[in-house]
Design a protein around this motif. Structure first.
Motif, short mmCIF file in Angstrom:
data_model
loop_
_atom_site.label_atom_id
_atom_site.label_comp_id
_atom_site.label_asym_id
_atom_site.label_seq_id
_atom_site.Cartn_x
_atom_site.Cartn_y
_atom_site.Cartn_z
N VAL A 6 0.80 -1.18 -0.03
CA VAL A 6 -0.07 -0.17 0.04
C VAL A 6 1.01 1.18 -0.13
O VAL A 6 1.83 1.35 0.75
CB VAL A 6 -0.86 0.20 1.25
N GLN A 7 0.61 2.02 -0.89
CA GLN A 7 1.35 3.36 -1.06
C GLN A 7 0.34 4.59 -0.79
O GLN A 7 -0.47 4.73 -1.76
CB GLN A 7 2.22 3.45 -2.48
N LYS A 8 0.61 5.44 -0.02
CA LYS A 8 -0.19 6.75 0.23
C LYS A 8 0.54 8.07 -0.11
O LYS A 8 1.65 8.17 0.14
CB LYS A 8 -0.73 6.90 1.53
N PHE A 9 -0.05 8.81 -1.09
CA PHE A 9 0.42 10.07 -1.29
C PHE A 9 -0.45 11.37 -0.92
O PHE A 9 -1.58 11.31 -1.21
CB PHE A 9 0.79 10.21 -2.96
N GLY A 10 0.28 12.15 -0.19
CA GLY A 10 -0.35 13.27 0.09
C GLY A 10 -0.45 14.28 -0.82
O GLY A 10 -0.25 14.39 -1.97
N GLY A 11 -1.35 15.44 -0.40
CA GLY A 11 -1.63 16.49 -1.48
C GLY A 11 -0.61 17.14 -2.03
O GLY A 11 -0.58 17.46 -3.18
N THR A 12 0.55 17.28 -1.52
CA THR A 12 1.63 18.03 -2.19
C THR A 12 2.34 17.18 -3.21
O THR A 12 2.68 17.58 -4.34
CB THR A 12 2.88 18.44 -1.40
N SER A 13 2.41 15.74 -3.01
CA SER A 13 2.63 14.65 -4.01
C SER A 13 1.93 14.59 -4.98
O SER A 13 2.24 13.90 -6.01
CB SER A 13 2.77 13.49 -3.10
N VAL A 14 0.56 15.05 -5.22
CA VAL A 14 -0.23 14.90 -6.25
C VAL A 14 -0.80 16.30 -6.84
O VAL A 14 -1.84 16.42 -7.49
CB VAL A 14 -1.53 14.04 -6.04
N ARG A 15 -0.24 17.55 -6.63
CA ARG A 15 -0.50 18.62 -6.84
C ARG A 15 -0.66 19.05 -8.10
O ARG A 15 -1.23 19.94 -8.67
CB ARG A 15 0.29 19.75 -5.83
N ASN A 16 0.13 18.30 -9.12
CA ASN A 16 0.14 18.80 -10.53
C ASN A 16 0.65 17.75 -11.27
O ASN A 16 1.10 16.40 -10.80
CB ASN A 16 1.02 19.97 -10.76
N LEU A 17 0.64 17.39 -12.72
CA LEU A 17 0.94 16.57 -13.50
C LEU A 17 2.41 16.01 -13.32
O LEU A 17 2.83 14.72 -13.13
CB LEU A 17 0.81 16.86 -14.84
N CYS A 19 4.29 16.09 -10.28
CA CYS A 19 4.36 15.40 -9.32
C CYS A 19 3.85 14.02 -9.39
O CYS A 19 4.18 12.89 -8.76
CB CYS A 19 3.72 16.05 -8.25
N MET A 20 2.72 14.18 -10.10
CA MET A 20 1.95 12.66 -10.28
C MET A 20 2.75 11.74 -11.09
O MET A 20 2.61 10.58 -10.93
CB MET A 20 0.64 12.87 -11.15
N LYS A 21 3.65 12.33 -11.97
CA LYS A 21 4.60 11.58 -12.62
C LYS A 21 5.68 10.76 -11.65
O LYS A 21 6.07 9.61 -11.77
CB LYS A 21 5.36 12.28 -13.68
N GLN A 22 6.04 11.80 -10.63
CA GLN A 22 6.92 11.03 -9.68
C GLN A 22 6.21 10.15 -8.90
O GLN A 22 6.82 8.98 -8.48
CB GLN A 22 7.25 12.20 -8.72
N ARG A 28 5.90 2.01 -9.71
CA ARG A 28 6.50 1.05 -10.36
C ARG A 28 7.56 0.17 -9.81
O ARG A 28 7.84 -0.84 -10.26
CB ARG A 28 7.17 1.75 -11.54
N LYS A 29 7.96 0.85 -8.85
CA LYS A 29 9.14 -0.13 -7.92
C LYS A 29 8.66 -1.32 -7.45
O LYS A 29 9.08 -2.57 -7.65
CB LYS A 29 9.65 0.61 -7.04
N HIS A 228 5.77 3.13 6.91
CA HIS A 228 7.17 3.56 6.48
C HIS A 228 6.92 4.99 5.94
O HIS A 228 6.17 5.22 5.03
CB HIS A 228 7.88 2.76 5.37
N VAL A 229 7.21 6.22 6.66
CA VAL A 229 7.04 7.50 6.27
C VAL A 229 8.11 8.03 5.24
O VAL A 229 9.27 7.93 6.03
CB VAL A 229 6.78 8.14 7.37
N ARG A 230 8.00 8.49 4.20
CA ARG A 230 9.12 8.88 3.52
C ARG A 230 8.73 9.83 2.20
O ARG A 230 7.60 10.33 2.26
CB ARG A 230 9.73 7.45 2.61
N SER A 231 9.57 10.22 1.43
CA SER A 231 9.46 11.36 0.57
C SER A 231 9.09 11.05 -0.57
O SER A 231 9.83 9.83 -1.11
CB SER A 231 10.69 12.33 0.67
N THR A 232 8.06 11.52 -1.32
CA THR A 232 7.91 11.41 -2.58
C THR A 232 9.05 11.85 -3.76
O THR A 232 9.12 11.17 -4.75
CB THR A 232 6.46 12.25 -3.23
N PHE A 233 9.67 12.73 -3.05
CA PHE A 233 10.71 13.25 -3.88
C PHE A 233 12.07 12.97 -3.92
O PHE A 233 12.95 13.69 -4.25
CB PHE A 233 10.59 15.00 -3.75
#
Ligand code: ADP
Ligand code: ASP
Ligand code: MG
Length: 407
Positions: A6-17, A19-22, A28-29, A228-233
């Protein structure tokens, strides 16, 4: 344990195209390792606030159920956009809204609690899809109305789904690389924790560290979900939230948290008689208002002052309840102050180390910060202070307990 991540992404991680690519790269991993992935998404950054403001424009007292119907749409946008992007990239993906699973909650609109999740429906769908994109924050009540799980509720959606599916891990991707000793956005010395116990994380979240919603940590602890809390970026490892171990006790304080969402209410000159506190706090509790700190002064001439804290958004409601009680409990005055905040030091090591409170009080004194109220638990000390000193208090407490100890 199975091959579900399970992977959860917060608001800043999906804020634009971009970020969504990230986000897609992160998905994919585990897919490449042969796993199925449940992606839980929040609304794009700012969207939930925008919708809440919209409701205020349309209605002076927005109907709670309609408000949930409205604010839950932020997550619907994110999952639909992400699923179509993932399909373009050749992934077998589809979106799922809370009611389509369903994630059943109670009917406490705006702060609903998850009651059950149809995990069989999800696992059944994994036969046809490799990536299921779930809208966080959403539930549906037994009357089929849409609910939301409180601010930051997508964390809870993710951990609850991970628990229901017995997933290998629940990764919470956000805009900071993990859980820090204090908010890294206000204290440059904050250090990333490699591991933090469920209980410490629970206290940190309860004391205002919004990196994880409180309910999500309760779920993780109850069902022993590895979070596991970690960065999208970035790719660096983040923080594992897990069972307490002996090493954690060696550190006196593992974090400093703050909560500006506080207000103080004082009843002056309440009759000091048996049952008065019950008369005050029962109707407040029945209105689902969370009272935190409570102080009662020594009685003088048969009267006493009672001061307590509530979330700022609930002050008006609390005052209304108390005004209605005036005849029964006979107080002399009713005061409120929205300009307060709470700073807390947290650590399982506090159980075995004495003097933490005195050290914290000295640190605040040295900055001339007055303490309005104090509360303690086995692993936490909290002080209510004037709001304008919050950042200063956090930095000085952090310097006292973490800056000098863990470098
Ligand atoms: P998301 O939108 O990804 O859910 P949030 O804004 O809810 O992200 O939570 C992440 C934020 O939590 C960080 O940007 C940080 O400012 C704040 N925060 C507060 N305390 C802490 C802490 N102890 N460790 C990490 N982040 C913290
Ligand atoms: N979108 C919701 C909020 O802003 C839920 C979440 O982000 O977790 O609170
Ligand atoms: Mg959040």
């Amino acid at each position: 344990m199975n091959n579900i991540v399970v992977q959860k992404f917060g608001g800043t991680s999906v804020r634009n195209l971009e970020c969504m690519k990230q986000v897609l790269n992160k998905v994919r991993k585990p897919l490449a390792d042969g796993n199925k992935v449940i992606v839980v998404l929040s609304a794009m950054a700012g969207e939930t606030n925008r919708l809440l403001a919209l409701a205020k424009e349309w209605s002076h007292t927005p109907d709670a159920a309609e408000l949930d119907s409205l604010v839950s749409t932020g997550e619907q946008i994110s999952v639909a956009l992400f699923a179509m992007m993932a399909k373009d990239e050749g992934l077998r993906a589809r979106s799922l809204l809370g009611f389509q699973i369903p994630i059943i909650s109670n009917d406490s609109y705006g702060k609903a609690r998850i009651e059950s999740i149809d995990s069989a429906k999800i696992t059944g769908m994994l036969a046809d899809y490799d990536v299921l994109v779930l809208a966080g924050f959403q539930g549906v009540d037994p009357g089929d109305r849409i609910t939301t799980l409180g601010r930051g509720g997508s964390d809870t959606s993710a951990v609850a789904v991970a628990a229901a599916l017995k997933a290998q891990v629940c990764e919470i991707y956000t805009d900071v690389p993990g859980v820090f000793t204090t908010d890294p956005n206000i204290c440059a010395d904050a250090k990333k924790l490699d591991r933090v116990s469920y209980d410490e994380m629970l206290e940190m979240a309860s004391m205002g560290a919004k990196v994880l919603q409180i309910r999500s940590v309760e779920f993780a602890k109850k069902y022993n979900v590895a979070v596991h809390v970690r960065s999208t970026f970035s790719d660096e490892p983040g923080t594992i939230v897990t069972q307490e171990d002996a090493n954690m006790e060696a550190v006196q304080v593992s974090g400093v948290a703050y909560d500006k969402d506080q207000a103080q209410v004082t009843l002056v000159g309440v009759l000091d008689e048996p049952g008065v506190c019950a008369s005050i706090f029962t109707p407040i509790a029945e209105s689902k208002i969370l009272v935190d700190m409570i102080v009662q002064n020594p009685s003088k001439d048969g009267r006493t002052d009672i001061t307590f804290t509530v979330p700022r958004a609930d002050v008006d409601h609390t005052l209304k309840i108390l005004e209605a009680l005036k005849k029964d409990i006979g107080y002399l005055a009713l005061l409120s102050d929205r300009g307060v905040s709470k700073v807390s030091v947290i650590g399982v090591g506090m159980r075995n180390h004495s003097g933490v409170a005195a050290q914290a009080f000295r640190a605040l004194r040295d900055e001339n910060i007055n303490i309005l109220m104090i509360s303690t638990s086995e692993i936490k000390l909290s002080c209510l202070i004037e709001d304008k000193y919050t950042e200063l208090a956090v930095r000085t407490l952090h310097q006292t307990f973490v800056g000098s100890e863990q470098q």
